[in-house]
Design an enzyme around this catalytic site. Sequence first.
Site, PDB file in Angstrom:
ATOM      1  N   LYS A  51     -14.865  53.959  -7.668  1.00 33.95           N
ATOM      2  CA  LYS A  51     -14.838  53.513  -6.271  1.00 33.95           C
ATOM      3  C   LYS A  51     -15.066  54.701  -5.341  1.00 33.95           C
ATOM      4  O   LYS A  51     -15.806  54.607  -4.358  1.00 33.95           O
ATOM      5  CB  LYS A  51     -13.513  52.801  -5.972  1.00 33.95           C
ATOM      6  CG  LYS A  51     -13.441  51.448  -6.669  1.00 33.95           C
ATOM      7  CD  LYS A  51     -12.069  50.803  -6.651  1.00 33.95           C
ATOM      8  CE  LYS A  51     -12.100  49.532  -7.491  1.00 33.95           C
ATOM      9  NZ  LYS A  51     -10.802  48.846  -7.581  1.00 33.95           N
ATOM     10  N   GLN A  95      -4.880  50.090  -5.852  1.00 30.34           N
ATOM     11  CA  GLN A  95      -5.365  49.743  -7.196  1.00 30.34           C
ATOM     12  C   GLN A  95      -4.266  49.033  -7.985  1.00 30.34           C
ATOM     13  O   GLN A  95      -3.134  49.513  -8.065  1.00 30.34           O
ATOM     14  CB  GLN A  95      -5.806  51.031  -7.924  1.00 30.34           C
ATOM     15  CG  GLN A  95      -6.396  50.795  -9.296  1.00 30.34           C
ATOM     16  CD  GLN A  95      -7.690  49.976  -9.257  1.00 30.34           C
ATOM     17  OE1 GLN A  95      -8.580  50.228  -8.463  1.00 30.34           O
ATOM     18  NE2 GLN A  95      -7.786  48.982 -10.119  1.00 30.34           N
ATOM     19  N   ASP A 118      -9.858  44.197  -0.142  1.00 26.99           N
ATOM     20  CA  ASP A 118      -9.843  43.479  -1.424  1.00 26.99           C
ATOM     21  C   ASP A 118      -9.797  41.967  -1.216  1.00 26.99           C
ATOM     22  O   ASP A 118     -10.000  41.203  -2.160  1.00 26.99           O
ATOM     23  CB  ASP A 118      -8.622  43.908  -2.244  1.00 26.99           C
ATOM     24  CG  ASP A 118      -8.999  44.875  -3.355  1.00 26.99           C
ATOM     25  OD1 ASP A 118     -10.165  44.852  -3.787  1.00 26.99           O
ATOM     26  OD2 ASP A 118      -8.119  45.636  -3.795  1.00 26.99           O
TER      27      ASP A 118
END
Length: 281
Positions: A51, A95, A118
């Site tokens: 990422k 995460q 997200d």
Amino acid sequence: MILDGKQVASEIRAELRERAEAFEREHGKKIGLAVVLAGDDPASQVYVRNKIRGCEEAGIRSFSYYLPADVSQGEANGLISSLAENDDIHGILVQLPLPSGLDGEELLKKIPPEKDVDGFCAENIGKLARQEEGTVACTPLGVMELLRRYNISPRGKRAVVVGRSNIVGRPMALLLLNADATVTVCHSRTENLKEECLRADILVAAIGKPKFITADMVKEGAVVIDVGMDRDENGKLCGDVDFDAVKRKASFITPVPGGIGPMTVAMLLSNTVAAAERSVR
Ligand code: NAP
């Protein structure tokens, strides 16, 4: 035909770089994404590295925060709250999975919906269900974008999603429904899974079991999307679909690696650029 997520993701990153540079010219600062990793899960470390590298390629500034596995809830909450208030940061990514000592729900609730790149929060999921503009979870969004770029329209097609998780299966089913597919969602309690899968024009596997979807479960000519990131008996990365056998029946199929994985990262970057652009509207 193979749906080349790696290639499409690289095209998307180049497009995003132009938007990120335009943002910087107009607003005098870079678009920023905060990436928070708690604990030392090796797979998460790989995802986070990918990422951060994707950010560099798309002209997005990344801010990384590494927390020890035994970080206190208060300290983790405090970090997210400070990122929420920081104007240089347009997106916050935590995460998953989090270490067992942390209450993930409590932590994720500290991310304001407009920085929830997200697309996991209740407000963004509600918007997806109501077909309102919001941020959509990166993996299912990546599936839709890959289909779009190969001119595969779900309209009127029978789509079967195997898996009903909050981060993949459910939003995937909603996106396909919003795109006018006729959608069936299967899960571990589904009876006659094989028959359900055999009806699919578009079959999405998001199960987490290596090579679970075998050729006898796939209709001739179906589009097969493999979201799985699993390990086979030799520890090699593979998907939920038995790729070598299924590719002979499928009209289009995604490989693992090189399919939905890179598209997921590209959509994270895309959601971050969109969040930054919305923040100055
Ligand atoms: P998850 O939360 O474990 O959900 C798995 C789903 O599969 C559940 O809904 C489960 O049903 C269903 N399932 C399990 N066994 C089944 C069976 N025998 N028959 C039918 N359905 C079954 O997993 P997830 O987070 O959605 O992830 C799924 C896969 O995608 C994993 O391999 C993960 O690593 C991968 N993934 C990849 C990306 C990417 O960037 N490419 C991103 C996210 C996830 P129940 O609900 O009944 O338990």
